[in-house]
Design a protein around this motif. Sequence first.
Motif, PDB file in Angstrom:
ATOM      1  N   ALA A 168       2.617   2.573  -5.413  1.00 27.43           N
ATOM      2  CA  ALA A 168       1.335   2.829  -6.077  1.00 27.43           C
ATOM      3  C   ALA A 168       1.508   3.091  -7.574  1.00 27.43           C
ATOM      4  O   ALA A 168       0.709   2.634  -8.385  1.00 27.43           O
ATOM      5  N   LYS A 169       2.576   3.807  -7.948  1.00 22.53           N
ATOM      6  CA  LYS A 169       2.789   4.104  -9.364  1.00 22.53           C
ATOM      7  C   LYS A 169       3.189   2.860 -10.155  1.00 22.53           C
ATOM      8  O   LYS A 169       3.131   2.854 -11.374  1.00 22.53           O
TER       9      LYS A 169
ATOM     10  N   GLU B  51       0.822  -1.216   0.000  1.00 23.31           N
ATOM     11  CA  GLU B  51       0.000   0.000   0.000  1.00 23.31           C
ATOM     12  C   GLU B  51       0.859   1.270   0.000  1.00 23.31           C
ATOM     13  O   GLU B  51       0.331   2.370  -0.058  1.00 23.31           O
ATOM     14  N   ASN B  52       2.171   1.129   0.075  1.00 27.79           N
ATOM     15  CA  ASN B  52       3.091   2.253   0.107  1.00 27.79           C
ATOM     16  C   ASN B  52       2.894   3.129  -1.134  1.00 27.79           C
ATOM     17  O   ASN B  52       2.741   2.634  -2.239  1.00 27.79           O
ATOM     18  N   LYS B  53       2.938   4.438  -0.940  1.00 24.05           N
ATOM     19  CA  LYS B  53       2.731   5.380  -2.049  1.00 24.05           C
ATOM     20  C   LYS B  53       3.777   5.215  -3.144  1.00 24.05           C
ATOM     21  O   LYS B  53       3.496   5.406  -4.318  1.00 24.05           O
TER      22      LYS B  53
END
Length: 146
Positions: free
Chosen positions: A91-92, A86-88
């Motif tokens: 996300a990419k 779930e780490n930002k």
Amino acid sequence: MNFEEIWAFLGRNPMLSLALAGITVALVYTELMRAFRGFKGLRPAELTALINREDALVVDLRPSAEFEKGHIPGSKNVQMAQFDPENKALAKAKSLPVVAVCKAGMTAVDAAKRLRKAGFEKVYVLEGGIGAWQQADLPLAKGRGK
């Protein structure tokens, strides 16, 4: 050998028959679980192609000391204890293929399950882990990496 002879053999050897039935059930179960787990296993050559064709993100889950001794070029080192799909920063990468790598391929399965649960669509595991990569005589990078 015909069906009647096989049936007679199985009747004369109940322990072998039971063992054969157990092994058959175990194999079927294993293959069904593999088919429905939501991610695919890759051999080293397939991983190389995926990196070259689709710019796959390779996540190495081994301890940093092992990673620094040798890792797949371009891979990112993340300790399993700190692995957070779930780490930002990850996300990419949801649209990219993500390949989990560990020492022998077992820890990577847990990471792949977590990635799928977090919504990653193209999730893979390097079957046999970094050991399989080395057996295939593919290059390893040393140091901290990227």
